[in-house]
Design an enzyme around this catalytic site. Sequence first.
Site, short mmCIF file in Angstrom:
data_model
loop_
_atom_site.label_atom_id
_atom_site.label_comp_id
_atom_site.label_asym_id
_atom_site.label_seq_id
_atom_site.Cartn_x
_atom_site.Cartn_y
_atom_site.Cartn_z
N LYS A 69 29.85 -30.32 33.09
CA LYS A 69 30.15 -29.26 34.06
C LYS A 69 29.03 -29.20 35.10
O LYS A 69 27.84 -29.35 34.77
CB LYS A 69 30.28 -27.93 33.31
CG LYS A 69 30.80 -26.79 34.18
CD LYS A 69 31.04 -25.53 33.35
CE LYS A 69 31.60 -24.40 34.19
NZ LYS A 69 31.87 -23.18 33.41
N SER A 146 36.32 -21.31 33.57
CA SER A 146 35.84 -21.95 34.78
C SER A 146 35.52 -23.44 34.61
O SER A 146 35.30 -24.11 35.61
CB SER A 146 34.58 -21.22 35.28
OG SER A 146 33.56 -21.27 34.33
N SER A 171 35.02 -19.56 29.32
CA SER A 171 35.22 -20.74 30.17
C SER A 171 35.27 -22.08 29.45
O SER A 171 35.48 -23.10 30.11
CB SER A 171 34.13 -20.81 31.22
OG SER A 171 34.46 -19.93 32.25
#
Length: 474
Positions: A69, A146, A171
């Site tokens: 990420k 996310s 997330s």
Amino acid sequence: MKAEDFITQIKNGKIDVVEHTKKVIEECKKINKEYNYFNVICEKEAIEQAKKVKKDPSGKLAGLPVSVKDCICVKGVDSTAGSRILKGYKPTFDATVIERVKKEGGIIIGKTSQDEFGFGGFSVNVGIDYKIPLNPFDKKRACGGSSGGSGGITQKVDFPHVSLGESTGGSIVNPASFCGVIGLCPTYGRVSRHGLLDYGNSLDKIGPMAKNIEDVALVMEVIAGKDENESTCLDEPVDDYSKQANIDISGMKIGIIKEGFRKGTDKEIEKKIKEKTKELEKAGAEVDEISLKTSIDYGLPTYYMIGTSEASTNLARYCGMRYGKHEKLEGSFNDYFKKVRSRNLGKEVKRRIMLGTFARMAGYRDAYYLKAAKIRTKIIEEYKKAFKKYDILICPTVPILPPNFDDIKKLSVVQNYMIDVLTVGPNLAGLPHMNVPIGFEKDGAGVELPVGMMLIADHLDENSLIRLGSALLK
Ligand code: GLN
């Protein structure tokens, strides 16, 4: 192929790690053109690491492609948390998780797309100039957020692959559910946050996403454990998570969270979760219902008060002086900060900064931030009581199937936040939780979409998640 089998073939020379890495990068570039799962693909660095692994393939993750990420720092590679304000920032160091993955021969292939600074549940709140990742099952739909890019790429590729996601309020499990993969969010403090671009320090966790439960266990063994550089990282022994896969689950006590099926939950999801629960009973688990009213009724407002309060202080550092994009220096410092922040931060980021600043301002602090902190304690107590009776709690990960972008556009801000209704509880309490893909259901438009079940365990009991997860995936 499971990561372990792939790694064995790298070690005994059956697969050439450099050639394989080159192919992986080409494949990712192709997928990215269509689906936007990466903010950057780090070809040069990946091939350099592959060459090192070729010379010494002794690491536990030798040759395994790992996507990361964007909010996790990778040395020399753009690490921006999906925000224009950090565009061009190349850290001079690796986050602890990255250092550990590289040390074991893992190959970082790129930084995945996300909601800017993690602010969102659909990965549509990407920073200015960034692209929205598209659901691997239907490009008109969201990947969840996310860690949306991590979820999407994990589902889309056929080669062995693991992604590192981050969760503050859900997330990891949310995009894992929308993309039909496994996502494990560890106990708060189990995995070091050193080198993570913070959202909320008392909430952030890094964890793996993968297609096989054994791969999740393997990566956890590498990234978990004490870190001198991070004071909230726990000094507790790391379990052999891999040993938990394929253990009998008879006698395991499972509580189904009653409030997890309220109005607004898709009927298809409820049906699928109940079906799967029956299978667990057949396998010998003891299942009954539990009520977690405090967590589900008060979780969302509590989370959004604490999360935004912490975020608003964390983001203060991106002012264009020491951190963040510089603009032409003119006028007063306040004029300058205003210019930098208004030009380079997205709409949702600005909203959260204002909300968080308000919640902790003198005069409002008691009514909002401190009250939320007290309710957080109540929520933790509610879970702790539940774990006196149960080994694992279960409910849907998200109440709906992956929505299409047109429907998301129609949601109000509060409706947007409601996607987190079931995931904020374990995040506020710092409890380990995991999404397990349990099959597919058709939505109203007749599209087959993945359904996810969330498992929640007591602090530091990641073992039970792996054990039950592997039973569900059989
Ligand atoms: N959707 C939640 C939020 O917007 C959770 C995000 C996260 O875990 N990073 O805050």
